[in-house]
Write a protein that holds these residues in place. Structure first.
Motif, mmCIF file in Angstrom:
data_model
loop_
_atom_site.group_PDB
_atom_site.id
_atom_site.type_symbol
_atom_site.label_atom_id
_atom_site.label_comp_id
_atom_site.label_asym_id
_atom_site.label_seq_id
_atom_site.Cartn_x
_atom_site.Cartn_y
_atom_site.Cartn_z
ATOM 1 N N PRO A 70 49.291 32.673 41.898
ATOM 2 C CA PRO A 70 49.777 33.900 42.535
ATOM 3 C C PRO A 70 50.462 33.602 43.861
ATOM 4 C CG PRO A 70 47.380 33.747 42.676
ATOM 5 C CD PRO A 70 47.847 32.598 41.839
ATOM 6 N N ALA A 122 51.455 40.471 39.057
ATOM 7 C CA ALA A 122 50.461 39.936 38.138
ATOM 8 C C ALA A 122 49.937 41.090 37.290
ATOM 9 C CB ALA A 122 49.313 39.280 38.909
ATOM 10 N N LEU A 162 43.497 37.812 37.821
ATOM 11 C CA LEU A 162 44.962 37.920 37.835
ATOM 12 C C LEU A 162 45.555 37.036 36.755
ATOM 13 C CD1 LEU A 162 45.539 37.696 41.687
ATOM 14 C CD2 LEU A 162 45.588 39.766 40.281
#
Length: 152
Positions: free
Chosen positions: A95, A101, A146
């Motif tokens: 990320p 995401a 995520l």
């Protein structure tokens, strides 16, 4: 035999229902009345939208459509982004602030699972501050909740 991830409905009608569709799954659209031209089209699940619909990117045109889960037939499960280089998968994704995401496996707020989120900042606690555009919520989530969002 039905595809993995499908289960027979309680009614025994012989129709198979999705048991846990996930972002990046490949699906076939079926049973639409108002847009029958989409029936039979193949697409990729992008994320869950408000109103309990899936955002689906059509493989044929790239068009994004909003479809109820009952009108989706599961075809294939993949964790790889469509735009990722060969060999890349969700395990290699990291990320980054300003990125996006998909939320996955959140137990305290399960209604957010499948939603595409904006990544705001990595927090000192190891969590990420994210904004859910479809609901306006800002929440802190663990990084393991995520997954990479499909390319826009």
């Amino acid at each position: 035999a039905p595809a993995p991830g499908w289960q027979a409905p309680a009614s025994g009608a012989g129709r198979f229902q999705p048991a846990g569709l996930q972002p990046f799954d490949t699906v076939r659209i079926q049973g639409l009345v108002h847009r029958p031209n989409l029936n039979g089209q193949i697409g990729t699940l992008v994320g869950m939208l408000a109103r309990s619909r899936w955002q689906v990117r059509l493989d044929s045109s790239g068009e994004m459509v909003s479809i109820q889960p009952d009108n989706l037939r599961w075809v294939e499960r993949t964790s790889r982004r469509a735009d990722a280089p060969a060999g890349a998968d969700a395990a290699e994704w990291q990320p980054r602030p300003g990125g996006s995401a998909v939320l996955h496996g959140v137990l305290q707020r399960p209604h957010l699972n499948g939603h595409v989120v904006n990544l705001l900042a990595a927090l000192p606690t190891g969590r990420w501050q994210v904004r859910v555009p479809s609901t306006g919520e800002e929440v802190a989530v663990r990084v393991d909740h995520l997954r990479p969002a499909p390319a826009a």
